[in-house]
Each structure stands twice: as C-alpha cells, then as structure tokens.
Design an enzyme around this catalytic site. Structure first.
Site, mmCIF file in Angstrom:
data_model
loop_
_atom_site.group_PDB
_atom_site.id
_atom_site.type_symbol
_atom_site.label_atom_id
_atom_site.label_comp_id
_atom_site.label_asym_id
_atom_site.label_seq_id
_atom_site.Cartn_x
_atom_site.Cartn_y
_atom_site.Cartn_z
ATOM 1 N N THR A 18 5.331 87.427 35.798
ATOM 2 C CA THR A 18 6.468 88.112 35.191
ATOM 3 C C THR A 18 5.760 87.358 33.758
ATOM 4 O OG1 THR A 18 7.356 87.033 36.915
ATOM 5 C CG2 THR A 18 8.496 87.579 35.091
ATOM 6 N N SER A 113 7.169 78.269 29.587
ATOM 7 C CA SER A 113 8.601 78.802 29.306
ATOM 8 C C SER A 113 10.009 77.116 30.054
ATOM 9 C CB SER A 113 9.161 79.733 29.779
ATOM 10 O OG SER A 113 10.399 80.228 30.003
ATOM 11 N N HIS A 114 10.588 77.978 30.839
ATOM 12 C CA HIS A 114 11.859 76.879 30.853
ATOM 13 C C HIS A 114 10.798 76.082 32.363
ATOM 14 C CE1 HIS A 114 11.279 80.315 33.187
ATOM 15 N NE2 HIS A 114 11.616 79.149 34.455
ATOM 16 N N ASP A 278 15.526 77.641 25.722
ATOM 17 C CA ASP A 278 14.844 76.614 26.939
ATOM 18 C C ASP A 278 13.160 76.232 26.252
ATOM 19 O OD1 ASP A 278 13.200 79.013 26.296
ATOM 20 O OD2 ASP A 278 12.795 79.264 28.171
ATOM 21 N N ASP A 280 9.949 77.406 25.473
ATOM 22 C CA ASP A 280 9.576 78.257 24.686
ATOM 23 C C ASP A 280 10.311 79.387 23.007
ATOM 24 O OD1 ASP A 280 10.573 79.576 26.280
ATOM 25 O OD2 ASP A 280 8.877 81.174 26.033
ATOM 26 N N ASP A 282 12.913 81.223 24.266
ATOM 27 C CA ASP A 282 13.394 82.592 23.982
ATOM 28 C C ASP A 282 14.548 83.071 24.895
ATOM 29 O OD1 ASP A 282 12.564 82.132 26.265
ATOM 30 O OD2 ASP A 282 10.732 83.477 26.429
ATOM 31 N N ARG A 283 15.152 82.177 25.604
ATOM 32 C CA ARG A 283 16.252 81.824 26.340
ATOM 33 C C ARG A 283 17.506 81.571 25.954
ATOM 34 N NH1 ARG A 283 14.903 80.822 32.858
ATOM 35 N NH2 ARG A 283 13.593 82.650 32.650
ATOM 36 N N LYS A 377 11.847 88.088 24.131
ATOM 37 C CA LYS A 377 13.548 87.657 24.175
ATOM 38 C C LYS A 377 13.719 86.644 22.792
ATOM 39 C CE LYS A 377 12.765 84.693 28.251
ATOM 40 N NZ LYS A 377 11.831 86.699 28.931
HETATM 41 C C1 VG1 Z 1 11.576 85.089 35.459
HETATM 42 C C2 VG1 Z 1 13.276 85.581 34.706
HETATM 43 C C3 VG1 Z 1 12.361 86.929 34.416
HETATM 44 C C4 VG1 Z 1 11.955 86.423 32.369
HETATM 45 C C5 VG1 Z 1 10.670 85.547 32.813
HETATM 46 C C6 VG1 Z 1 10.317 84.954 32.070
HETATM 47 O O1 VG1 Z 1 10.444 85.456 35.616
HETATM 48 O O2 VG1 Z 1 13.779 86.213 35.730
HETATM 49 O O3 VG1 Z 1 13.969 87.391 34.055
HETATM 50 O O4 VG1 Z 1 12.105 87.210 31.983
HETATM 51 O O5 VG1 Z 1 11.095 84.619 33.917
HETATM 52 O O6 VG1 Z 1 11.126 84.175 31.470
HETATM 53 P P1 VG1 Z 1 11.059 85.326 36.926
HETATM 54 O O7 VG1 Z 1 9.301 86.321 37.803
HETATM 55 O O8 VG1 Z 1 10.008 84.302 38.244
HETATM 56 O O9 VG1 Z 1 12.000 86.233 38.168
HETATM 57 V V1 VG1 Z 1 10.026 82.500 30.914
HETATM 58 O O10 VG1 Z 1 11.598 82.236 29.191
HETATM 59 O O11 VG1 Z 1 9.843 82.497 31.953
HETATM 60 O O12 VG1 Z 1 9.027 83.106 29.345
HETATM 61 CO CO CO Z 2 11.204 80.884 28.021
#
Ligand code: VG1
Ligand code: CO
Length: 544
Positions: A18, A113-114, A278, A280, A282-283, A377
């Site tokens: 993703t 990210s998170h 989070d 990085d 963006d959340r 984001k």
């Molecule tokens: C998750 C979220 C998705 C978001 C992605 C990246 O993906 O559901 O909405 O865009 O993380 O966000 P997934 O495929 O695990 O549902 V971040 O802040 O991890 O870059």
């Molecule tokens: Co993130």
C-alpha cells in the site's frame, strides 16, 4: 570518482505494498537487499541522473545506515544533488513539501510509518514522484519488475558523511545538501492557517492542549510550530524527542496506542484538545474533552468548515476518500455541490485528482487527512486545521462535531483488525466472500437489506488506469456498509481489516456508544466472513 559495480542477485518479494516496501529490519540488513531496490529506482527513473533527489526518513532504527547506502549509490548513479534532512530526518509530508518546493525529480522516504521500530521490528522505503506523491502503481510496478532482473548495482567507496550539520558537501561528483528538515514545512503551514488567531487562543491561557509525537518524527516539527511559532506553553508537545525505537512503543495515533494522551482528555478537567501523529508524521488523531473524532468525521468536518482557514478561504474543489472511509464526506460534498470521489486505499490514488485540481481535500479512515498543499497525508496539517477551526468558531471539539451530525446525520464508524493471521486462511476468507458476492444483493442480513455487493475496482478518472481487487464491499439500504480487505503494509502473516459503517439521521440517536450501536452489524460481518472458523479469532486485536 571510482564507481564500484557490485554483483548481486534478485530477491523475491520486493513488490511495494500500500505504501512502499516494508519488511523486518533484518530483511533489509541482508547484503544487497536495500541496494537492489534502490538500484531499481535509479534504473527506472532516468531523470534522476543529473537531477535532484530528496532523501530522509522517520528516524527509526537503520535510518542513518540506509541514508548512507543510498547517498553513495545516488552519487554512483549520476544524481546531481541530494537534499537530505538534517540527521537523516524528514517527515513524510515534509519530504513531499520539499520535493515540490524545489521542483526536484523525486524523493526516497525511509519509513514503516506506524509500525514499531528497532532491530527486530520494521523498516520501509518508498519512492515519491516529482509531484511529491507516492509512486503510482505503474511506477512501483516498473521498479518491482526491475528488481527481478538485476545482476549488479553501482556504489562508491567513501567514508561516512556527516549528516548532522546543515550545509553542502561533495560525495563523488554529487552535491549533498543537508537541509533543515522543519523550516520549509513550517513556512508552508504558516501560509495556510490563521496563525494570529491561533496565537491569541494560546495567549488567552484557558485553552489546554497536548500533542503526542509518540517519540517519532513529528517532535521537532510540533515544537517549532506549536511552541515556537504559535506560542503554546512549553510541554504542549509530549514524547517530542524522536527515538530509534519510538520508546518501544507503537507509533500509531489511535485509541489503542495513544492511551496516555486519551486519558488526559477524560473527566470534567480533561484537556480541551489533544492530538497525536504516527512514526512518519502523516497520520493524525483528533480528540476533544471526553470526545474522539473519527478520521472519517474529521475529513467531513474540515470540508464543511474549510473556509475558516485562510488557505481554503475561497472554498474547495472536490473531496475524495478511500473506499473503506465512511461516507460522511460524501454528504458534505453533496450539500456543497462538490464532486466526490471514492478511491482505493492508499494515498497514491489521490495524486492525479489533486494534480488535476479536481479535489482539494482528501482522507482515509486510517487517521489520514490531507489537501492539495502536498501529495501525502499530513498529520500536523490536520492538527493545525482543527486548532484554526476551534479558534475561529469558538466552539469545543464536541460541539463542532455534534453540530455537524445535526446537519448531515451521523455515520457511526469502526474498524476491526485481526492481525498476524495465517496468510492462507486470510486469502481463503476473502475468496469465500468473493464467491458469496453475486448472491447477496436483495437478500436480508439481520435487519439489513443488501443493496449491492462487489469486489471494489477503480478506474482513475484522469489517466484511465485500472486497479482491481481493492476490497469486498457489502452495501445496505439506508447507507450502512461492511467492507473487508487485507492489509498491504504488514510484515507478518496477514491482517484482515473489517470496516463497518452505520448511518443514523436522527439526532436523538447520535449519542450512542459506537461499538454498542454497531453490534448487530459487527455480528453480521463476523458471520458472513466466517471469521472465527477460518482464522480461529473470536475477537479482533485492535478496534479503532
Ligand atoms: C494502511 C491504511 C491505509 C494507509 C496505509 C499507509 O494500509 O489502511 O489507509 O494509506 O496504511 O499509511 P493497509 O494496506 O495496511 O490497510 V502509513 O501512515 O502506514 O504510510
Ligand atoms: Co504514516
């Protein structure tokens, strides 16, 4: 400059998910693993040779080592200049800002990210295109294809660069400019929001807030913006020092992982406003006193009140939301006569709509909100937007949201995650659902009448590219929905996400507890997918 050509062999499984390639640190530490992916970026992005590359990450374990590896490879591949955040730090939205502001040929962002950080935890890498946004599927796919064919990569043998001092240095024939990671981004924020009004709100002394940086990348950004430029009291930013392992926490701003912050909003004496971001940056999570704003509602409230912020004073073009995000924003778009788009999960799908000026605001249920100011984001942007609204409207968070529900109705919303389930069992569960789809429309599930049931596919309205298999949707009469999809960011087994939405128009029924109000739908979702029999899980691991 002596370029060293290193022989290598392809690794399986370097297809970005993703949001980039995410794996355990140990996987990235294998000899040539990171290098192969990076060489594939240089091989497929010809304009980086002689061009400018932005580079930075969320500061997690292995960030510095990876930056040094990538810089040597960039020099060996003929990149003209690298803009690197001081200490190797750039939040994801700040990287997007820098890529755009200096009209570069793209950027490499290092983040998972998170996901937790540390030697036994996660690492990640992704390429962002010159518009500042995550690579669209076609670009990622080309990089992935290239990883399958590599037999060598290019690098230099040079001593480690000092990443901690601002200024320009040479690496082979490339210039490395170490930049302040915060300044450009903070200036952009100042151009969008009413800093004078926010300063007055803080100066007044009655407004009490905290921002939880969760020991991740937003600490320095939040201190600069909230405490320095806006005059919030010192200590407003908590956990503001970025740590390689995020203090062993899970830098995910939600009710499950930001418990300390949530507790500070409870009771008659709770904070007026609290927010978190989070790993990085963006959340975002938005809280008021005894009040949690779902990310779906947050997008809708910002859209309905956008003109309160100077950067959006002339109104917004359209709105987009990812498919599993609640339809609260659609109701605002309809009332304002705006276009509304439903895209697959992941920020990359908003890029074309933003570039074409078809949308101004967009968001995801996963604590992601943003606008056309960058192509990612943006956590702190959302936080500043909310503070700007509170200053302008002189209402509490709860009052603002309740007023919104009165006008538009309430979309009760929850997401249930089943983490690290057996990958085969999860794939079989999705197959089982897909087989059910054709027979579902017109049938009754409990009190709900199925209106449509499909496997979501999307055709990008700008470039016509098609994305299939983006999640199973079951829509009911009256606007309620169940959505199932498998995560594309996890690094262990599969994560099943079940997204539930229940629409309530009647304001007298807007004060129910979410899980209670949604109980019937939750049970239908579990039964329909046979979650317990197929995964062995009676309850989800995380509820947001
Ligand atoms: C998750 C979220 C998705 C978001 C992605 C990246 O993906 O559901 O909405 O865009 O993380 O966000 P997934 O495929 O695990 O549902 V971040 O802040 O991890 O870059
Ligand atoms: Co993130």
């Amino acid at each position: 400059m002596d370029v060293k050509i290193v022989a290598t062999r392809p690794f399986d499984g370097q297809r970005p998910g993703t949001s980039g390639l995410r794996k355990k640190v140990k996987v990235f530490q294998q000899p040539h693993y990171l290098e192969n992916f990076v060489q594939a970026i240089f091989d497929t992005r010809a304009d980086l040779a002689g061009g400018v590359l932005v580079l930075g990450g969320d500061g997690r374990y292995y960030n510095r080592q990876a930056i040094r590896i990538i810089l040597r490879m960039a020099a060996a591949n003929g990149v003209g200049k690298a803009l690197v955040g001081q200490g190797g730090i750039l939040s994801t939205p700040a990287a997007s800002c820098v890529i755009r502001k200096y009209e570069t040929q793209g950027g490499i962002i290092l983040s998972a990210s998170h996901n937790p950080g540390g030697p036994d935890e996660d690492f990640g890498i992704k390429f962002n295109t010159p518009n500042g946004g995550p690579a669209p599927e076609a670009v990622s796919e080309a990089i992935y294809e290239r990883t399958g064919k590599l037999d060598s990569y290019r690098t230099l043998e040079t001593p480690d660069l000092d990443l901690d001092h601002i200024g320009a240095v040479r690496l082979g024939e490339m210039t490395v400019e170490i930049i302040d990671p915060v300044a450009d981004y903070a200036d952009l924020m100042e151009s969008l929001f009413d800093f004078a009004a926010i300063r007055r709100l803080f100066a007044d002394g009655t407004f009490r807030m905290r921002f939880d940086a969760m020991h991740a990348v937003t600490g320095p950004y939040a201190v600069e913006l909230l405490e320095r430029r806006l005059g919030a009291p010192a200590g407003t930013v908590m956990n503001g020092v970025p740590l390689e392992d995020f203090g062993q926490g899970h830098p995910d701003p939600n009710l499950a992982h930001a418990k300390e912050l949530v507790a500070m909003t409870k009771g008659a004496d709770g904070l007026d406003f609290a927010a978190a971001s989070d790993g990085d940056g963006d959340r975002n999570m938005i809280l008021g006193r005894n009040f949690f704003v779902t990310p779906s509602d947050s997008l809708a409230v910002l859209a309905a009140n956008a003109r309160q912020a100077p950067g959006y004073k002339d109104g917004i073009a359209g709105i987009a939301r990812s498919m599993p995000t609640s339809q609260a924003a659609d109701r605002v778009a309809e009332a304002l006569g705006l276009e509304c788009f439903e895209t697959p999960t992941g920020w990359k799908f908003f890029g074309n709509l933003l570039d074409a000026g078809r949308i101004t605001l967009c968001g995801e249920e996963s604590f992601g909100t943003g606008s056309d100011h960058v192509r990612e984001k943006d956590g702190l942007w959302a936080v500043l937007f909310w503070i700007n609204l509170l200053a302008a409207r002189k209402l509490s968070v709860a009052e603002l949201v309740k007023e919104h529900w009165q006008r538009f109705g309430r979309n009760y919303y929850t997401r249930h995650d089943y983490e690290a389930v057996d990958a085969q069992a999860a794939a079989d569960l999705m197959d089982h659902l897909r087989r059910l789809l054709p027979g579902l429309p017109g049938t009754r599930l409990g009190d709900y009448q199925v209106e449509y049931a499909d496997d979501f596919a999307y055709t990008d309205p700008i470039d016509g590219s098609r994305s299939e298999g983006q999640g199973v949707r079951v829509g009911f009469q009256g606007g309620s929905r169940i959505v199932y999809r498998l995560s594309g960011t996890g690094t262990q087994g599969a994560t099943l996400r079940v997204y539930l939405e229940f629409f309530e128009a009647d304001a007298a029924r807007h004060d129910q507890e979410t899980q209670e109000a949604m109980r019937p739908l939750i049970l239908i979702a579990r039964e329909l997918a046979q979650i317990e029999t197929r995964t062995g899980r009676a309850e989800p691991d995380v509820i947001t």
